[in-house]
Design an enzyme around this catalytic site. Structure first.
Site, PDB file in Angstrom:
ATOM      1  N   ASP A  50      23.533 -17.640-135.001  1.00 14.45           N
ATOM      2  CA  ASP A  50      22.226 -16.978-135.162  1.00 14.45           C
ATOM      3  C   ASP A  50      22.270 -15.536-134.678  1.00 14.45           C
ATOM      4  O   ASP A  50      21.482 -15.158-133.805  1.00 14.45           O
ATOM      5  CB  ASP A  50      21.140 -17.731-134.364  1.00 14.45           C
ATOM      6  CG  ASP A  50      20.920 -19.148-134.844  1.00 14.45           C
ATOM      7  OD1 ASP A  50      21.705 -19.643-135.657  1.00 14.45           O
ATOM      8  OD2 ASP A  50      19.943 -19.761-134.401  1.00 14.45           O
ATOM      9  N   ASP A  83      24.071 -18.634-139.691  1.00 10.54           N
ATOM     10  CA  ASP A  83      23.020 -17.618-139.631  1.00 10.54           C
ATOM     11  C   ASP A  83      23.692 -16.336-139.137  1.00 10.54           C
ATOM     12  O   ASP A  83      23.348 -15.767-138.101  1.00 10.54           O
ATOM     13  CB  ASP A  83      21.829 -18.019-138.754  1.00 10.54           C
ATOM     14  CG  ASP A  83      20.853 -18.936-139.507  1.00 10.54           C
ATOM     15  OD1 ASP A  83      21.144 -19.284-140.657  1.00 10.54           O
ATOM     16  OD2 ASP A  83      19.809 -19.284-138.936  1.00 10.54           O
ATOM     17  N   TYR A  86      20.791 -12.088-140.623  1.00 10.37           N
ATOM     18  CA  TYR A  86      19.338 -12.248-140.830  1.00 10.37           C
ATOM     19  C   TYR A  86      18.810 -11.114-141.674  1.00 10.37           C
ATOM     20  O   TYR A  86      19.407 -10.039-141.671  1.00 10.37           O
ATOM     21  CB  TYR A  86      18.625 -12.248-139.467  1.00 10.37           C
ATOM     22  CG  TYR A  86      18.784 -13.545-138.743  1.00 10.37           C
ATOM     23  CD1 TYR A  86      18.069 -14.675-139.151  1.00 10.37           C
ATOM     24  CD2 TYR A  86      19.649 -13.665-137.667  1.00 10.37           C
ATOM     25  CE1 TYR A  86      18.219 -15.889-138.491  1.00 10.37           C
ATOM     26  CE2 TYR A  86      19.795 -14.888-137.009  1.00 10.37           C
ATOM     27  CZ  TYR A  86      19.080 -15.988-137.423  1.00 10.37           C
ATOM     28  OH  TYR A  86      19.226 -17.185-136.781  1.00 10.37           O
ATOM     29  N   ASN A 121      21.399 -21.657-142.887  1.00  9.26           N
ATOM     30  CA  ASN A 121      20.395 -21.615-143.957  1.00  9.26           C
ATOM     31  C   ASN A 121      19.999 -20.189-144.324  1.00  9.26           C
ATOM     32  O   ASN A 121      19.748 -19.889-145.486  1.00  9.26           O
ATOM     33  CB  ASN A 121      19.164 -22.452-143.594  1.00  9.26           C
ATOM     34  CG  ASN A 121      18.617 -22.145-142.221  1.00  9.26           C
ATOM     35  OD1 ASN A 121      19.369 -22.150-141.248  1.00  9.26           O
ATOM     36  ND2 ASN A 121      17.333 -21.867-142.119  1.00  9.26           N
ATOM     37  N   HIS A 215      25.962 -25.803-138.730  1.00 11.13           N
ATOM     38  CA  HIS A 215      24.805 -24.982-138.359  1.00 11.13           C
ATOM     39  C   HIS A 215      23.626 -25.802-137.838  1.00 11.13           C
ATOM     40  O   HIS A 215      22.967 -25.413-136.878  1.00 11.13           O
ATOM     41  CB  HIS A 215      24.337 -24.138-139.550  1.00 11.13           C
ATOM     42  CG  HIS A 215      23.178 -23.263-139.208  1.00 11.13           C
ATOM     43  ND1 HIS A 215      23.303 -22.186-138.351  1.00 11.13           N
ATOM     44  CD2 HIS A 215      21.870 -23.303-139.558  1.00 11.13           C
ATOM     45  CE1 HIS A 215      22.115 -21.612-138.205  1.00 11.13           C
ATOM     46  NE2 HIS A 215      21.233 -22.261-138.932  1.00 11.13           N
ATOM     47  N   HIS A 224      13.284 -27.385-134.091  1.00  6.63           N
ATOM     48  CA  HIS A 224      13.673 -27.940-135.387  1.00  6.63           C
ATOM     49  C   HIS A 224      13.827 -29.463-135.361  1.00  6.63           C
ATOM     50  O   HIS A 224      13.760 -30.099-136.398  1.00  6.63           O
ATOM     51  CB  HIS A 224      14.982 -27.301-135.870  1.00  6.63           C
ATOM     52  CG  HIS A 224      14.838 -25.840-136.190  1.00  6.63           C
ATOM     53  ND1 HIS A 224      13.909 -25.362-137.081  1.00  6.63           N
ATOM     54  CD2 HIS A 224      15.501 -24.756-135.738  1.00  6.63           C
ATOM     55  CE1 HIS A 224      14.007 -24.042-137.168  1.00  6.63           C
ATOM     56  NE2 HIS A 224      14.969 -23.645-136.357  1.00  6.63           N
TER      57      HIS A 224
END
Ligand SMILES: *[C@@H]1O[C@H](CO)[C@@H](O)[C@H](O)[C@H]1NC(C)=O
Length: 243
Positions: A50, A83, A86, A121, A215, A224
């Site tokens: 991320d 990720d 971004y 994602n 991930h 989540h």
């Protein structure tokens, strides 16, 4: 033509092979990268996920600390759990975000090692194929990103798993997002092949440690929560190795 039946069988096989090539969907051995452990048999690495935000959101500060810790440990490589960029992955192989969020951020000497990465994602919301492209390696040779693959490091085998296609809601309720599903449709077939490949690779693995990287969390008490598709489909494959 003397042997019509054999000819036909051969043609059918050729067609099947062509179909498999065209869609990249045939079950096949997962790509494998050899990364030998050090002479003393140990291995040291950092894991990050991320991250790609052009240095903002404290990405640069984390990168600096990674550089310090990486130097102290003398790391062998870095793992990224996805990720990577971004908000919407990379636009293409020449997207400047690649340099702005990766090359120009992780500049410490200790981080000039291979990076093994999977997609998250958010990466699928851009041009997912761009991140998988060998072209990026020409720009920065550290960036080794594949869908699902194995890093064999002698004492440990890392199994990198492409978890995004598992999550049904991205397919059925994408909302305002668009996912780049090229190469992973039809979903059911893609997942079935992936699980078969993974199962075979795990069975063959003789490493003392087997670590699975992906991930999405299988279990989580955070925002989540659990990923129920992974619990249903992936967990049984991981449990086989305990036999
Ligand atoms: C960056 O880190 C500082 C201090 O550690 C923190 O106060 C701030 O909220 C962080 N910024 C972001 C955008 O997360």
């Amino acid at each position: 033509m003397a042997n019509g039946r054999a000819d036909m069988a051969a043609t059918t096989l050729a067609l099947l092979a062509a179909a498999a090539l065209c869609c990249g969907m045939a079950a096949a051995a997962l790509p494998r990268v050899e990364h030998p452990a050090r002479n003393d048999g140990t291995l040291s690495l950092l894991v990050v996920g991320d991250w790609g935000r052009g240095g903002t959101h404290n990405q640069s500060r984390v990168a600096e600390q990674m550089g310090r810790v990486g130097e102290k440990l003398g790391i062998d490589f870095v793992i990224s759990t996805g990720d990577n960029f971004y908000e919407n992955g990379l636009k293409g192989v020449h997207d400047q975000a690649f340099e702005e969020s990766f090359t120009d951020i992780y500049t410490a000497q200790s981080l000039q090692k291979p990076w093994y990465l999977v997609l998250g994602n958010h990466d699928y919301r851009g041009n997912a194929l761009a991140q998988l492209s060998p072209v990026l390696r020409k720009i920065d040779s550290r960036f080794i990103c594949m869908r699902s693959f194995i890093v064999n490091a002698e004492i440990v085998d890392f199994f990198f798993v492409d978890t995004t296609p598992f999550q049904k809601k991205y397919w059925t309720h994408p909302g305002k997002h668009q996912y780049d599903w090229r190469g992973v449709v039809p979903r059911g077939k893609y997942i079935a092949n992936l699980l078969k490949d993974l199962d075979e690779a795990m069975e063959k693995s003789t490493a003392m440690w087997k670590i699975v990287v992906g991930h999405h969390t299988m279990r989580s008490v955070s925002d989540h929560g659990d990923t129920k598709e992974l619990l249903k489909l992936l967990l049984p494959v991981l449990k086989v190795i305990q036999k």
